[in-house]
Each structure stands twice: as structure tokens, then as C-alpha cells.
Design a protein around this motif. Structure first.
Motif, mmCIF file in Angstrom:
data_model
loop_
_atom_site.group_PDB
_atom_site.id
_atom_site.type_symbol
_atom_site.label_atom_id
_atom_site.label_comp_id
_atom_site.label_asym_id
_atom_site.label_seq_id
_atom_site.Cartn_x
_atom_site.Cartn_y
_atom_site.Cartn_z
ATOM 1 N N ALA A 251 -16.173 9.917 16.632
ATOM 2 C CA ALA A 251 -16.706 11.071 16.776
ATOM 3 C C ALA A 251 -15.794 12.062 17.810
ATOM 4 O O ALA A 251 -15.599 13.379 17.382
ATOM 5 C CB ALA A 251 -18.232 11.201 17.144
ATOM 6 N N GLY A 252 -15.554 11.461 18.813
ATOM 7 C CA GLY A 252 -14.473 12.409 19.827
ATOM 8 C C GLY A 252 -13.230 12.868 19.082
ATOM 9 O O GLY A 252 -12.770 13.792 19.356
ATOM 10 N N LEU A 253 -12.762 11.757 18.463
ATOM 11 C CA LEU A 253 -11.434 11.963 17.907
ATOM 12 C C LEU A 253 -11.426 13.113 16.878
ATOM 13 O O LEU A 253 -10.726 13.894 16.524
ATOM 14 C CB LEU A 253 -10.907 10.782 17.380
ATOM 15 C CG LEU A 253 -10.390 9.833 18.476
ATOM 16 C CD1 LEU A 253 -9.930 8.414 17.817
ATOM 17 C CD2 LEU A 253 -9.259 10.333 19.227
ATOM 18 N N SER A 254 -12.510 12.876 15.862
ATOM 19 C CA SER A 254 -12.798 13.833 14.756
ATOM 20 C C SER A 254 -13.033 15.388 15.589
ATOM 21 O O SER A 254 -12.510 16.203 14.708
ATOM 22 C CB SER A 254 -14.303 13.400 14.128
ATOM 23 O OG SER A 254 -13.895 12.356 13.334
ATOM 24 N N GLU B 214 -6.714 17.159 8.504
ATOM 25 C CA GLU B 214 -7.919 16.806 7.771
ATOM 26 C C GLU B 214 -8.068 15.476 8.248
ATOM 27 O O GLU B 214 -7.560 14.372 7.749
ATOM 28 C CB GLU B 214 -7.889 17.138 6.470
ATOM 29 C CG GLU B 214 -8.884 16.805 5.643
ATOM 30 C CD GLU B 214 -8.709 17.153 4.189
ATOM 31 O OE1 GLU B 214 -9.692 16.789 3.225
ATOM 32 O OE2 GLU B 214 -7.620 17.369 3.774
ATOM 33 N N ILE B 215 -9.560 15.195 8.631
ATOM 34 C CA ILE B 215 -9.976 13.896 8.698
ATOM 35 C C ILE B 215 -10.385 13.650 7.365
ATOM 36 O O ILE B 215 -11.489 14.038 7.085
ATOM 37 C CB ILE B 215 -11.016 13.737 9.713
ATOM 38 C CG1 ILE B 215 -10.404 14.439 11.220
ATOM 39 C CG2 ILE B 215 -11.370 12.223 10.032
ATOM 40 C CD1 ILE B 215 -9.595 13.771 11.614
ATOM 41 N N VAL B 216 -9.863 12.570 6.639
ATOM 42 C CA VAL B 216 -10.318 12.216 5.529
ATOM 43 C C VAL B 216 -11.325 11.122 5.370
ATOM 44 O O VAL B 216 -12.174 10.751 4.368
ATOM 45 C CB VAL B 216 -9.090 11.933 4.506
ATOM 46 C CG1 VAL B 216 -8.267 13.251 4.474
ATOM 47 C CG2 VAL B 216 -8.169 10.603 5.179
ATOM 48 N N GLY B 217 -11.600 10.332 6.427
ATOM 49 C CA GLY B 217 -12.347 9.004 6.371
ATOM 50 C C GLY B 217 -12.402 8.460 7.680
ATOM 51 O O GLY B 217 -11.454 8.855 8.504
ATOM 52 N N GLU B 218 -13.291 7.787 7.890
ATOM 53 C CA GLU B 218 -13.288 6.747 9.040
ATOM 54 C C GLU B 218 -13.624 5.326 8.848
ATOM 55 O O GLU B 218 -14.228 4.984 7.790
ATOM 56 C CB GLU B 218 -14.436 7.166 10.128
ATOM 57 C CG GLU B 218 -14.410 8.800 10.610
ATOM 58 C CD GLU B 218 -15.385 8.924 11.549
ATOM 59 O OE1 GLU B 218 -16.385 8.153 11.683
ATOM 60 O OE2 GLU B 218 -15.596 10.265 11.947
#
Length: 217
Positions: free
Chosen positions: A17-20, A30-34
């Protein structure tokens, strides 16, 4: 503006969550997934086609080292940045040998993290020669003698000019710096680096640098 697609892999939901949150403020990322475990990485990469994977090195299931090695064996792997809490770590060194583009400490400043992702997406390593030497010096991961012989054998495949370029890469010089030192144009340096990677079966400049250090050059 080209958008850099990022996949975050960490077993800690708070870290993800922090990195996002940090990366979400950069318009070109763009954060495409985790993923919460290394076992999920291959599927997530196939699904989201990220340019860069932020990979936690220590996870309770499949660790980041194993996931990195698996990814780098694929035909068109994304770039991998290893995340760790340790400056000198045997698993980090093995991940770099497997083809990771560099490593970052988890307490890195947000702006530095964003810049590192941009650099790696552009094909530039983020590991300084000083840090590389420290890793090799302080981490004993076995097989040093065999690696020295293997490295020397691989470097012997190169022409004299290619070897000069490889040594300069090992010194952390940019293409422009190599060009000035060896009196080449930047496109010529890039062509030499591409041939070196192909001849030696390597993925990136970090691996070239590690090979040079292994050979004692």
C-alpha cells in the motif's frame, strides 16, 4: 508520455500500500498489479505485462530470488528491482547474477524510488560499481574459484574492443563516457554492448559488471 507499468511484489500488505501510494503520485508510472508471494509473479506478469517488477527478496512462500530467476528465464522478461532491508545480502547478489537490474533498500526516499524505476525502464542499471564491489567483497556465496574461471573463459570470447567496452561497463561508465574514453560514437558503444550481451548470454549491464569483477579484471 510513455507510461511505465509496475508490478509490486511483497508479502506485507502495508508495504504494498505504501509503495502504491508513493508511485501513484508519478504521472508516468502505473501500478498494474500486486502480488503477495513469489508464486503469483509469473501469472501476474503474464496478465499485466509490467515493464518493471518491484520484488521483495524475502517472502515466506516462494521468495523473490526464486521468482526473479524464473522470470529472467522467460523470452521477454520485465526488468526486476529487488527490494531488501540489507545492504549486503547473499540472496540479493544471486538475484543480480540472475539478471535483476539492481536493488533498493526499503527505506529509500520516495523521489529516489521513482527515479530508479524510470532509469531501469529506460534500460539503465541502478547499481553503482562501488555497491557492486561491496556486495562481492562482503557476501560469501560460495563457488568463487569456479566463477573466476567461468568469467575469464566467457570474457575470452570477446574481441579486444568488446573487452575494453566490457571493462568500462564494469567501471560503471555510461555509454557517453565509454565513447569519450574509447573514442567511439554512442551508437557504436550501444552496438558493442548489445553484441557483448548476446555473445555472453547475459541480460543486462549489471551482469556484465559482475562478470568483470568475477574475472578479477
Amino acid at each position: 508520455m510513455n507510461v511505465i507499468k509496475v508490478l509490486i511484489v511483497d508479502d506485507d500488505a502495508m508495504v504494498r500500500a505504501g509503495l502504491s501510494m508513493i508511485l501513484g503520485g508519478a504521472g508516468d508510472l502505473e501500478i498494474v498489479g500486486e502480488a503477495g508471494d513469489g508464486s503469483e509473479v509469473a501469472q501476474k506478469v503474464a496478465e499485466y505485462c509490467p515493464d518493471v517488477v518491484l520484488m521483495d527478496i524475502r517472502m515466506p512462500g516462494v521468495d523473490g530470488l526464486t521468482a526473479t530467476e524464473t522470470l529472467r528465464r522467460t523470452a521477454t522478461p520485465p526488468e526486476v528491482i529487488v527490494l531488501t532491508t540489507f545492504h549486503a545480502d547473499a540472496q540479493v547478489l544471486r538475484a543480480l547474477r540472475a539478471g535483476a537490474a539492481g536493488f533498493l533498500l526499503k527505506d529509500i526516499a520516495p523521489g529516489d524510488l521513482v527515479q530508479a524505476i524510470r532509469k531501469v525502464a529506460a534500460g539503465e542499471p541502478i547499481l553503482s560499481p562501488v555497491v557492486t564491489r561491496q556486495l562481492i567483497t562482503h557476501v560469501s556465496d560460495g563457488g568463487a574459484g569456479e566463477r573466476t574461471q567461468r568469467a575469464a573463459k566467457l570474457l575470452s570470447r570477446l574481441s579486444e574492443r568488446e573487452r575494453e567496452v566490457a571493462l568500462a561497463v564494469g567501471q560503471g561508465k555510461s555509454n557517453a563516457e565509454i565513447g569519450r574514453t574509447l573514442y567511439m560514437s554512442v551508437p557504436t558503444v550501444k552496438a558493442h554492448v548489445s553484441r557483448i550481451l548476446t555473445k555472453l548470454g547475459l541480460n543486462n549491464r549489471v551482469q556484465v559488471a559482475l562478470l568483470v569483477y568475477d574475472a578479477g579484471s
